[in-house]
Design a protein around this motif. Structure first.
Motif, mmCIF file in Angstrom:
data_model
loop_
_atom_site.group_PDB
_atom_site.id
_atom_site.type_symbol
_atom_site.label_atom_id
_atom_site.label_comp_id
_atom_site.label_asym_id
_atom_site.label_seq_id
_atom_site.Cartn_x
_atom_site.Cartn_y
_atom_site.Cartn_z
ATOM 1 N N ARG A 267 0.743 -1.205 0.026
ATOM 2 C CA ARG A 267 0.113 -0.070 -0.053
ATOM 3 C C ARG A 267 0.932 1.143 0.085
ATOM 4 O O ARG A 267 1.657 1.403 0.913
ATOM 5 C CB ARG A 267 -0.942 -0.038 1.297
ATOM 6 N N SER A 286 -4.835 2.157 6.357
ATOM 7 C CA SER A 286 -4.028 1.078 6.591
ATOM 8 C C SER A 286 -3.160 1.541 7.764
ATOM 9 O O SER A 286 -2.716 2.626 7.883
ATOM 10 C CB SER A 286 -3.323 0.865 5.313
ATOM 11 N N LEU A 288 -0.775 0.036 8.747
ATOM 12 C CA LEU A 288 0.714 0.098 8.167
ATOM 13 C C LEU A 288 1.246 1.472 7.707
ATOM 14 O O LEU A 288 2.329 1.826 8.078
ATOM 15 C CB LEU A 288 0.989 -1.007 6.942
ATOM 16 N N TYR A 347 -2.134 -9.675 -5.068
ATOM 17 C CA TYR A 347 -2.886 -8.708 -3.943
ATOM 18 C C TYR A 347 -4.103 -9.708 -3.562
ATOM 19 O O TYR A 347 -4.146 -9.996 -2.304
ATOM 20 C CB TYR A 347 -2.897 -7.430 -4.526
ATOM 21 N N ASP A 402 5.150 -6.346 5.824
ATOM 22 C CA ASP A 402 4.184 -7.456 5.645
ATOM 23 C C ASP A 402 3.914 -8.599 4.768
ATOM 24 O O ASP A 402 4.808 -8.588 4.156
ATOM 25 C CB ASP A 402 2.492 -6.239 5.355
ATOM 26 N N HIS A 404 2.472 -9.289 2.088
ATOM 27 C CA HIS A 404 2.496 -9.235 0.576
ATOM 28 C C HIS A 404 3.809 -9.530 0.148
ATOM 29 O O HIS A 404 3.985 -10.023 -1.198
ATOM 30 C CB HIS A 404 2.262 -7.719 0.164
ATOM 31 N N ARG A 537 -11.607 -0.949 8.703
ATOM 32 C CA ARG A 537 -11.605 -1.131 7.343
ATOM 33 C C ARG A 537 -12.845 -2.151 7.599
ATOM 34 O O ARG A 537 -13.121 -2.912 8.283
ATOM 35 C CB ARG A 537 -10.521 -1.785 6.598
ATOM 36 N N ARG A 575 -10.934 -4.188 -0.155
ATOM 37 C CA ARG A 575 -10.804 -5.256 -0.929
ATOM 38 C C ARG A 575 -12.164 -5.668 -1.385
ATOM 39 O O ARG A 575 -12.529 -7.100 -1.458
ATOM 40 C CB ARG A 575 -10.224 -6.387 -0.219
HETATM 41 C C1 G6P Z 1 -3.477 -4.162 7.186
HETATM 42 C C2 G6P Z 1 -2.384 -4.754 6.567
HETATM 43 C C3 G6P Z 1 -1.774 -3.867 5.822
HETATM 44 C C4 G6P Z 1 -2.604 -3.040 4.781
HETATM 45 C C5 G6P Z 1 -3.970 -2.597 5.676
HETATM 46 C C6 G6P Z 1 -4.941 -2.134 4.579
HETATM 47 O O1 G6P Z 1 -3.440 -3.280 8.076
HETATM 48 O O2 G6P Z 1 -1.451 -5.242 7.688
HETATM 49 O O3 G6P Z 1 -0.708 -4.149 5.166
HETATM 50 O O4 G6P Z 1 -2.201 -2.250 4.210
HETATM 51 O O5 G6P Z 1 -4.538 -3.914 6.134
HETATM 52 O O6 G6P Z 1 -5.452 -3.195 3.700
HETATM 53 P P1 G6P Z 1 -5.123 -2.742 2.128
HETATM 54 O O7 G6P Z 1 -5.137 -4.242 1.457
HETATM 55 O O8 G6P Z 1 -6.145 -1.884 1.808
HETATM 56 O O9 G6P Z 1 -3.772 -2.434 1.919
#
Ligand code: G6P
Length: 744
Positions: A267, A286, A288, A347, A402, A404, A537, A575
């Motif tokens: 992200r 996020s 992160l 992703y 993370d 990913h 989220r 997502r």
């Molecule tokens: C979590 C994950 C992050 C991610 C965030 C938002 O916090 O640990 O890596 O960025 O969710 O999710 P997204 O898929 O929108 O980046």
């Protein structure tokens, strides 16, 4: 080589001197020994000579043949050692002697030298051995033979022996020296390699890198000592520092002066999106990004991320680079472009339908597809290429974020072996049984173990990871030091609880009273109305449905709250193209409607669902306006909403309800901790929160704020960087010791 030679010389010189001293000291001893042996030999010889003369001399004396006696004696002294002979009668009068017999010696010597035992006599021609023997017949002794043996040959032999001894000892010394140098050289190399391996904590068994046999018993003690010293210093360092952007910058200057910092995450921190009003910049929801962005501002490096915004390409240069933050650029954002296929597989597929549900035990089945895995591998490689293109040195600090990028640490390690790679896993790590579901568990573990440091939020997740490594790959794990040695590389697995940047004192916040009134006006309720808040989220791990059911149960158990309490759920769409997320949104909407239909009245709805993106200011306003913030994740690495809420409440009011399954519950002890699966308990806790006296709220909030202020995100990054600096120093030291040990 020279070092081991020098060391050997220090030992060799005294050794050689000692050998020579022993040689010199032993010479007189050998001399006297030799002399004693020769004298004994001569005594035996004399007896033999006398015995052989007994018969002929007896006959010759009887026949008074003096001329023949003389000839017999003279002939006997032809022998080089038998120097002179004399024949005395039983009364001690000389009968006959050879020409060489010294005049000074008389028959009286008989008394000094008796049968079988001679004595030494110094004469002008050198030492003589004097011995006598009685010549006997059947009727008794008839004469005495006096024999003088020349002892100068003993002296000659003694000199020869001395020479031989010196030569022998010198030769021995040289051989011992050569063997010592060879052994010292080999041992030194082995020892140094062993110490190096030990310093690295390397457990891989390789010849010459094992701590040598003699060192083995010391290894656990030395390691424990090093570890204790390091831990002490680590804690002292971390505690002594008041963590702020400046402190982090100082740390970078002092410990990594001139070193590059590269962050990699999926992200991006700033997303450019096309809208009716033109291009707009969005900040993603996020945790992160919330945590890493302030760190990046302080570090001024390069952040590599997926360019996912609809207007991202036109907002960056041809290489995908742009300076951010837009208002006050301080670091570079480098966007990586992914095809739809790549995004779908890497992703949505592997990361969010596979690893996300795998690591969050939230009762959604993980799905693993081969094509998703292939895209995941390809995209990890693509990001490794991007890292390689962005770096200018061979030993940058690369911060990988993370799930990913589980493969990225090893890919970067292969291309930049000297890089310091800090990987942070922002989500939970499950137990080995659960992780074992993943078909590519070995590849993922292998990938992560390319890291110098692998961080999790809690010790519990670190332990789960170590046990998973233990279960699935051949690696050496040191639980005490929390390190994994794999493929000749060492990874420190450590807990670094993530946090937020404490808001600036200068933050221009709307006063709490004003924002409370404003938000309530917007909801159509009066100022005394109590508000609960959820900020997430829209994700099935967040326990949103359970939270809504808790509100419903509150109304059932305590009807007095109906019409006096509302719950606002801010939910950023997330997502949304995935089935599980669509179903979840549906479930949330249906649940909210159900509760609203059941308890709502004209002009008032108990549940307000705000399923849309909210900017930072709006979220902060809601934090300040509410009475209770509910974080009820079914499973969560940390959850920064809990910390953001605390940071926003400078009025020291408001109650935090926190799930026991969120990492934050290990730190924020003054929150009301709940089990989100137990609705009854949650409803009782919500009731308690809404009824909590102001004084108790203030006390709890003040403690929570102090904790979050101190243990902020700069400390999170700082502790990782301090550990990385320590590992870097250790590695450089090991290389130095190794190089010197091998070449100088
Ligand atoms: C979590 C994950 C992050 C991610 C965030 C938002 O916090 O640990 O890596 O960025 O969710 O999710 P997204 O898929 O929108 O980046």
């Amino acid at each position: 080589m020279i070092r081991s030679l020098r060391l050997s010389l220090r030992f060799l010189l005294p050794l050689l001197l000692a050998i020579l001293a022993v040689a010199y000291l032993s010479i007189p001893l050998v001399d006297s020994l030799q002399q004693r042996w020769f004298v004994r030999d001569l005594d035996i010889r004399s007896t033999l000579v006398a015995r052989s003369f007994e018969e002929p001399l007896g006959d010759l004396l009887e026949s008074k043949s003096h001329a023949r006696i003389d000839a017999l004696l003279e002939r006997a002294t032809v022998d080089e050692r038998l120097y002179a002979l004399a024949l005395c009668d039983a009364n001690g009068r000389l009968i006959q002697k050879t020409r060489s017999f010294p005049a000074s010696i008389e028959c009286s010597v008989r008394r000094l030298a008796r049968d079988g035992a001679g004595y030494l006599l110094e004469s002008p021609r050198g030492p003589l051995h004097v011995s006598t023997a009685d010549l006997k017949r059947s009727d008794g002794a008839f004469a005495t033979l006096v024999m003088l043996h020349d002892m100068s040959f003993v002296q000659r032999r003694s000199e020869d022996t001395r020479k031989y001894i010196l030569l022998l000892f010198t030769g021995l010394g040289v051989v011992v020296a050569l063997i010592t140098i060879a052994v010292a050289h080999v041992s030194w190399r082995g020892w140094i390699a062993g110490v190096r391996a030990m310093l690295r904590g390397d457990g891989v068994i390789r010849p010459f890198s094992q701590p040598s046999f003699e060192l083995q018993p010391l290894v656990p003690d030395l390691r424990a000592l090093l570890r204790d010293l390091e831990n002490e210093r680590r804690e002292e360092n971390a505690i002594a520092i008041k963590w702020s952007p400046q402190a982090l910058r100082r740390l970078l200057d002092e410990q990594f002066s001139g070193d590059e910092v590269i962050v990699v995450s999926n992200r991006e921190p700033y997303i450019h999106v096309r809208s009716d009003q033109g291009i707009q910049i969005q900040r993603p929801a996020s945790g992160l990004v919330t945590a890493v962005e302030p760190v990046m501002r302080a570090c001024a490096g390069t952040w590599i991320a997926h360019g996912s915004g609809s207007a991202d390409r036109e907002s960056a240069d041809a290489a995908g680079r742009l300076r951010v933050p837009p208002a006050n650029p301080s670091y570079t954002l480098r966007r990586v472009w992914l095809s739809e296929e790549e995004e779908q597989g890497y992703y949505y597929g592997l990361a969010n339908e596979g690893l996300w549900p795998l690591c969050h035990i939230a009762h959604v089945r993980p799905t693993f597809r081969m094509q998703d895995w292939n895209q995941y591998v390809a995209v990890n490689r693509k990001f490794a290429d991007a890292v390689f293109k962005e770096v200018h040195s061979d030993d940058p600090i690369v911060l990988i974020q993370d799930y990913h990028f589980a493969l990225l640490p090893q890919l970067v390690r292969k291309r930049l072996p000297r890089a310091t790679i800090i990987t942070f896993w922002h989500i939970p790590w499950p137990n080995p049984e659960s992780f074992g579901i993943c078909p590519w568990r070995r590849e993922i573990i292998d990938g992560l173990l390319g890291s110098t440091i692998l961080g999790f939020h809690t010790r519990y997740h670190c332990n789960n990871f170590l046990q998973t490594v233990d279960r699935f790959v051949e690696a050496r794990i040191e639980y005490e030091s929390s390190t994994v040695s794999f493929g000749g590389h060492l990874t420190l697995v450590e807990a670094y609880p993530i946090s937020i940047a404490w808001p600036d004192a200068a933050t221009n916040d709307e006063p709490v009273e004003a924002v409370r009134a404003r938000i309530r006006r917007g909801l159509g309720v009066d100022d005394a109305h109590l508000l609960g808040l959820g900020v997430d989220r829209l994700d099935y791990t967040k326990g949103i449905v359970e939270r809504l059911r808790c509100v419903e149960r509150l109304f059932e158990l305590h009807p007095k709250w109906v019409g006096r309490f509302s719950f606002v759920q801010i939910a950023a769409p997330s997502r949304s193209s995935l089935d599980d997320y669509q179903h979840f949104e549906q479930q949330v909407r249906v649940t909210a409607d159900e509760i609203n239909n059941r308890f709502g009245r004209s002009g008032w709805l108990p549940i307000r669902l705000l399923i849309e993106h909210h900017d930072e200011a709006s979220v902060r306003a809601h934090y300040r306006a509410c009475d209770v913030c509910m974080v009820t994740s079914l499973h969560d690495g940390m959850n920064l909403v809990a910390k953001e809420f605390v940071a926003a409440r400078d009025d020291e009011r408001g109650v935090l309800i926190l799930s026991q399954f969120a990492g934050a519950s290990r730190e924020l002890h003054e929150a009301l901790i709940v089990n989100p699966y137990f609705i009854e308990e949650m409803a009782a806790t919500l009731h308690r929160a809404l009824s909590m006296p102001e004084e108790e709220q203030r006390e709890r909030m003040a403690n929570l704020r102090e904790f979050v202020r101190e243990l902020n995100v700069y400390r999170w990054a700082g502790r990782m960087l301090l550990d990385a600096a320590r590992v870097r120093r250790r590695e450089r030291f090991a290389v130095r010791v190794g190089e010197n040990g091998g070449t100088s």
